[in-house]
Design a protein around this motif. Sequence first.
Motif, mmCIF file in Angstrom:
data_model
loop_
_atom_site.group_PDB
_atom_site.id
_atom_site.type_symbol
_atom_site.label_atom_id
_atom_site.label_comp_id
_atom_site.label_asym_id
_atom_site.label_seq_id
_atom_site.Cartn_x
_atom_site.Cartn_y
_atom_site.Cartn_z
ATOM 1 N N SER A 33 63.618 5.932 60.203
ATOM 2 C CA SER A 33 64.702 5.314 60.947
ATOM 3 C C SER A 33 65.080 3.983 60.291
ATOM 4 C CB SER A 33 64.302 5.179 62.414
ATOM 5 O OG SER A 33 64.382 6.470 63.025
ATOM 6 N N VAL A 34 65.136 2.920 61.072
ATOM 7 C CA VAL A 34 65.753 1.669 60.605
ATOM 8 C C VAL A 34 65.140 1.131 59.298
ATOM 9 C CG1 VAL A 34 66.229 -0.711 61.267
ATOM 10 C CG2 VAL A 34 66.450 1.123 62.947
ATOM 11 N N ALA A 35 63.811 1.126 59.227
ATOM 12 C CA ALA A 35 63.169 0.657 57.989
ATOM 13 C C ALA A 35 62.280 1.753 57.422
ATOM 14 C CB ALA A 35 62.369 -0.615 58.247
ATOM 15 N N GLY A 36 62.748 2.983 57.551
ATOM 16 C CA GLY A 36 61.980 4.129 57.075
ATOM 17 C C GLY A 36 62.212 4.419 55.597
ATOM 18 N N GLY A 37 61.917 5.652 55.246
ATOM 19 C CA GLY A 37 61.941 6.040 53.835
ATOM 20 C C GLY A 37 63.283 5.859 53.152
ATOM 21 N N ASP A 38 64.370 6.226 53.832
ATOM 22 C CA ASP A 38 65.689 6.091 53.200
ATOM 23 C C ASP A 38 66.022 4.620 52.963
ATOM 24 O OD1 ASP A 38 66.183 8.841 53.099
ATOM 25 O OD2 ASP A 38 67.129 8.879 55.060
ATOM 26 N N THR A 39 65.793 3.791 53.982
ATOM 27 C CA THR A 39 66.083 2.364 53.854
ATOM 28 C C THR A 39 65.205 1.731 52.770
ATOM 29 O OG1 THR A 39 66.768 2.194 56.159
ATOM 30 C CG2 THR A 39 66.062 0.158 55.096
ATOM 31 N N ALA A 40 63.914 2.049 52.801
ATOM 32 C CA ALA A 40 62.992 1.436 51.842
ATOM 33 C C ALA A 40 63.380 1.790 50.407
ATOM 34 C CB ALA A 40 61.556 1.885 52.137
ATOM 35 N N SER A 41 63.718 3.060 50.181
ATOM 36 C CA SER A 41 64.045 3.465 48.810
ATOM 37 C C SER A 41 65.402 2.912 48.373
ATOM 38 C CB SER A 41 63.997 4.990 48.663
ATOM 39 O OG SER A 41 64.762 5.629 49.658
ATOM 40 N N ALA A 42 66.340 2.814 49.309
ATOM 41 C CA ALA A 42 67.654 2.246 48.965
ATOM 42 C C ALA A 42 67.522 0.749 48.657
ATOM 43 C CB ALA A 42 68.645 2.478 50.097
ATOM 44 N N LEU A 43 66.783 0.024 49.487
ATOM 45 C CA LEU A 43 66.582 -1.408 49.226
ATOM 46 C C LEU A 43 65.822 -1.602 47.912
ATOM 47 C CD1 LEU A 43 65.614 -2.769 52.777
ATOM 48 C CD2 LEU A 43 67.812 -3.067 51.603
ATOM 49 N N ALA A 44 64.846 -0.742 47.652
ATOM 50 C CA ALA A 44 64.087 -0.850 46.402
ATOM 51 C C ALA A 44 65.003 -0.652 45.197
ATOM 52 C CB ALA A 44 62.954 0.180 46.388
ATOM 53 N N ALA A 45 65.967 0.244 45.342
ATOM 54 C CA ALA A 45 66.894 0.516 44.238
ATOM 55 C C ALA A 45 67.881 -0.622 44.017
ATOM 56 C CB ALA A 45 67.648 1.818 44.516
ATOM 57 N N GLY A 46 68.028 -1.487 45.015
ATOM 58 C CA GLY A 46 68.988 -2.587 44.894
ATOM 59 C C GLY A 46 70.261 -2.371 45.701
ATOM 60 N N CYS A 47 70.198 -1.461 46.664
ATOM 61 C CA CYS A 47 71.375 -1.154 47.478
ATOM 62 C C CYS A 47 71.269 -1.814 48.854
ATOM 63 C CB CYS A 47 71.472 0.360 47.705
ATOM 64 S SG CYS A 47 71.646 1.324 46.204
ATOM 65 N N PHE A 49 57.006 1.054 47.762
ATOM 66 C CA PHE A 49 58.238 0.785 47.014
ATOM 67 C C PHE A 49 58.214 -0.614 46.406
ATOM 68 C CE2 PHE A 49 59.990 4.517 49.280
ATOM 69 C CZ PHE A 49 60.466 5.195 48.175
ATOM 70 N N ALA A 50 57.563 -1.559 47.080
ATOM 71 C CA ALA A 50 57.410 -2.893 46.481
ATOM 72 C C ALA A 50 56.619 -2.782 45.172
ATOM 73 C CB ALA A 50 56.711 -3.836 47.462
ATOM 74 N N ASP A 51 55.532 -2.022 45.202
ATOM 75 C CA ASP A 51 54.728 -1.839 43.984
ATOM 76 C C ASP A 51 55.535 -1.133 42.898
ATOM 77 O OD1 ASP A 51 52.573 -3.047 45.180
ATOM 78 O OD2 ASP A 51 51.578 -1.169 45.745
ATOM 79 N N LEU A 52 56.303 -0.142 43.309
ATOM 80 C CA LEU A 52 57.123 0.601 42.343
ATOM 81 C C LEU A 52 58.142 -0.326 41.676
ATOM 82 C CD1 LEU A 52 57.938 3.531 41.324
ATOM 83 C CD2 LEU A 52 59.707 3.446 43.080
ATOM 84 N N VAL A 53 58.778 -1.162 42.485
ATOM 85 C CA VAL A 53 59.778 -2.084 41.942
ATOM 86 C C VAL A 53 59.123 -2.998 40.907
ATOM 87 C CG1 VAL A 53 61.237 -4.060 42.526
ATOM 88 C CG2 VAL A 53 61.334 -2.001 43.920
ATOM 89 N N ARG A 54 57.923 -3.495 41.215
ATOM 90 C CA ARG A 54 57.209 -4.375 40.277
ATOM 91 C C ARG A 54 56.819 -3.632 38.995
ATOM 92 N NH1 ARG A 54 54.325 -5.637 44.997
ATOM 93 N NH2 ARG A 54 55.047 -7.594 45.922
ATOM 94 N N GLU A 55 56.408 -2.388 39.165
ATOM 95 C CA GLU A 55 55.895 -1.624 38.013
ATOM 96 C C GLU A 55 57.001 -1.345 36.994
ATOM 97 O OE1 GLU A 55 54.905 2.355 36.075
ATOM 98 O OE2 GLU A 55 56.497 1.896 37.490
ATOM 99 N N GLY A 56 58.197 -1.064 37.461
ATOM 100 C CA GLY A 56 59.367 -1.087 36.585
ATOM 101 C C GLY A 56 59.772 0.192 35.885
ATOM 102 N N SER A 57 58.968 1.257 35.936
ATOM 103 C CA SER A 57 59.373 2.452 35.184
ATOM 104 C C SER A 57 60.612 3.107 35.790
ATOM 105 C CB SER A 57 58.222 3.448 35.071
ATOM 106 O OG SER A 57 57.819 3.852 36.346
ATOM 107 N N TRP A 58 60.938 2.780 37.040
ATOM 108 C CA TRP A 58 62.138 3.337 37.679
ATOM 109 C C TRP A 58 63.410 2.897 36.954
ATOM 110 C CZ3 TRP A 58 65.797 -0.044 39.546
ATOM 111 C CH2 TRP A 58 65.386 -1.382 39.660
ATOM 112 N N HIS A 59 63.345 1.780 36.179
ATOM 113 C CA HIS A 59 64.516 1.365 35.397
ATOM 114 C C HIS A 59 64.869 2.419 34.345
ATOM 115 C CE1 HIS A 59 64.827 -2.818 36.740
ATOM 116 N NE2 HIS A 59 63.539 -3.000 36.550
ATOM 117 N N ASP A 60 63.869 3.267 33.981
ATOM 118 C CA ASP A 60 64.073 4.314 32.972
ATOM 119 C C ASP A 60 64.664 3.721 31.693
ATOM 120 O OD1 ASP A 60 64.169 6.863 31.854
ATOM 121 O OD2 ASP A 60 66.156 7.290 32.682
#
Lengths: 529, 529
Positions: free
Chosen positions: B165-179, B113-124
């Motif tokens: 769980s605490v820092a699993g997939g849901d947390t990682a993707s939510a933090l990556a999104a800016g939540c 998710f760190a790489d995805l955030v840097r890559e930027g296409s998720w901004h659409d």
Amino acid sequence: MTLSGDLLIGGAAVRGQGLGFHAWNATTGEPLGPEFASATAGQLARACELAAEAFERYSETTSSERAAFLDEIADRIVAIGDELIERACAETGLPRARIEGERTRTVNQLKMFADLVREGSWHDVRIDHALPERRPLPRPDLRLRRVALGPVAVFGASNFPLAFSVAGGDTASALAAGCPVVVKAHGAHPGTSELVGRAVRDAVDACGLPPAVFSLLFDAGFEVGTALVRHPAIQAVGFTGSRSGGLALRAVANAREMPIPVYAEMSSVNPVFALPAALAVRGEPMAQAYVESLTLGSGQFCTNPGLLFAVKGAAFDRFVEVASEALAAKPAGVMLTQGIASAYAQGIERLCGMPGVRVLARGKTAGSEPGWRAQAALLLVEASELIARPALAHEVFGPSSVIVACDSVEQMIALARLLEGQLTATLQIDAADHAAARPLLTALQRVAGRVLANAFPTGVEVADAMVHGGPFPATSDVRSTSVGTAAIERFLRPVCYQGLPQDLLPPVLRDENPSRAARRIDGRLQLPA
Amino acid sequence: MTLSGDLLIGGAAVRGQGLGFHAWNATTGEPLGPEFASATAGQLARACELAAEAFERYSETTSSERAAFLDEIADRIVAIGDELIERACAETGLPRARIEGERTRTVNQLKMFADLVREGSWHDVRIDHALPERRPLPRPDLRLRRVALGPVAVFGASNFPLAFSVAGGDTASALAAGCPVVVKAHGAHPGTSELVGRAVRDAVDACGLPPAVFSLLFDAGFEVGTALVRHPAIQAVGFTGSRSGGLALRAVANAREMPIPVYAEMSSVNPVFALPAALAVRGEPMAQAYVESLTLGSGQFCTNPGLLFAVKGAAFDRFVEVASEALAAKPAGVMLTQGIASAYAQGIERLCGMPGVRVLARGKTAGSEPGWRAQAALLLVEASELIARPALAHEVFGPSSVIVACDSVEQMIALARLLEGQLTATLQIDAADHAAARPLLTALQRVAGRVLANAFPTGVEVADAMVHGGPFPATSDVRSTSVGTAAIERFLRPVCYQGLPQDLLPPVLRDENPSRAARRIDGRLQLPA
């Protein structure tokens, strides 16, 4: 073409077996023939079941088949000719130029989705090739595409008899995604709905698609709409209408065992923030443009500017004076239905009765003119009143707006943070306002789906970058837009294919990429050569 | 590091003021210290309100700030070292190699998710430039990006103490999104949760982010989870667990005035279709692999193959024989909790008591071994029985599976069409099976989020093309995946900026494209040079 008043179920014209009703000429207040008849529960179930049967074949049509179908619908709507324009004008009271413009928009929207379907990036293809040598475990070949959800229920909107009704934005995006559509026509323009519905049906035939890709139902009341949202075959709902209507459909959907997405676009007051420098420099033309925007189409746009915030002072006074004068000159506009006209009158009466509300101006009265008409209204409240009484910021659908007199830009920003969800929020700014606009913008992008500068929110461009959506209660699903190419995403879901041989893969996922769609391959987005 | 049993609210360790509880060693059945304490309604509200305050700043962090934060969390989880592995093994009964592998997966997920955030296409990003000369009306400049929804509630899952769980997939993707994220830890592994939670809190500090970007709450019962979903600051929910748990949270969310997305991953039996040629050619290794898959991790995977369809005959008989023999040799596996162990025992008892169910084999009994253990089970039913009693196809969480004896491939396809929504569906096919596999594949892609060939569904790759989702009841929202980069989309919404001056635009939308994200400009997708 003679209107029959019949339903279209799986391609066949069928007489509704439920309650009868007819349309009204909004401008004259006279009834319009023919007699339409509501679908029964059984007729509705048949339309939904046939749509579910048609889904498998339709969702796997090729991009060119589906694009040709959308283009065909567009051509056939144009081919209806003047009969469509005249009937829509009569049923809605909207002027001819507006209806002609809306037809162009509807047709362009269908063609835009046809182009999108051909272009292919909506498939969102991702391919991660197998890594058989990876340790500790090899990676399998993984390929993702988006597929259609299933049959979609579309509700015609009263205020866009073409662009958000039978073959409007919801229908076009659902058909583009590969979903059959069951339309519940709006009771205020059944004739327009029948004309467009038959054009869609004929396009289905001409393209050799399963007839049940499209059905059209009439309803004198709410039973058909409710049963439609409840029907297990329906996999998503598109609705544009009132807050109460949207909430009712959402409650029906919530009671289903299988949850489905409900895209209800409901209510918005589209706040405008006129910042001090802009107000000083061009307050007068801004006031004129504001009144034009709020009375356009008798104020019956979802994006009508119903609230305007500005800081008190000489420029504010002049703005209020010009806006009041412009509004007072506005004739009583024809409203879409008698119900909307009376809800507007009651809403204005309620607002005017609230403490602290000052009536700045009223438009001309209808006098002895026939039909359903509304007298425009421009009101003023102090910011402190708005904080005390949030109901002042609730939508009154029609040609009215409330000016909020603020003590400072800081107060304006504080008020922006208290707003409910909106379709749009507008900044009127001059270069000297940019510093103040920055925190306002931060607040507004959390509140609204679209933030504008130096324009008014009426007029929604159909484009890739458009968002017609926003936080509740503007819509029931903040993740989506109902206008623009991104609207197709509402009706798609991702599917991953793991380790499938090439010949079993859907064509868009095969190595040779026959549809030449953009694809993300092993982490890198690749455009076709 | 000494475990404290404290909550983390807005960066501060706070003693829960609610009911106390402790963890259990799943392998020995003995209690584990320290005492944990549930959050009260007030403590929960404070975590949510602080998260809402932190949202504005956090959602506008730059891509590099946010990516560095995700990397920092990953590094700090690794730095906990053996204490984390040992505690997680004790609390879950899962073997060390599995927990170590899960830690690697969790860390790689954060880095992905760190790489995805840097890559930027998720901004659409979509930019439609102004067309001032267009007739009849000019087109304004329109720019779209995706922004974060707001604070997200994440529920720890019992079966993935690290990766979900605490820092699993849901947390990682939510933090990556800016939540910002408020985690409700799973009551079965609070110690593991505290260790990871403190690592996240320390990463927040080290990165200079608002402390309330992350909070961690404990709960002895269901009150905290319910109140979390109900809290107005919460804008989305990520949950992995039982069908009853997911449905309960959905009901709470449905009762909110403001609807929010609930991403509940609930139940799936992950049907496998063994086609005749494949069964004839490699039935024996397939039977071995099937039993390995269904008993992996004591059968406690969401993707456990709980149903297998095959056509009766000599190859079928041999498959059943080999699978039965392999399963009978399986020792009683340790289960995550006493509750899960007894629900499994009851579920098997219920299944075995249904008419037409034949017990092919049972694994070894636990005998006098301590802890919560489950005896594996392999059952057989005739296809006609499954049609008559759909409850045979309901998930029994644990090491069991039901083989469905079919009369023909046609019957197998008919059964595929009757299935409830699934996370996965699997084809076991040889070249000679492709013709039969085609209609089966058509049916299965409507039923499942992932369709596999010639593998077993346990083992979910974290990749761009993964889908871990599917139609109800597999999940509550078919439009999404909880694994892979597309998981970020669950926590984003589109915003359009119309006519904004360059200096007021978010950087990713400015002409110069400082973050070098892929963008769709005037209808054409453009990659950075």
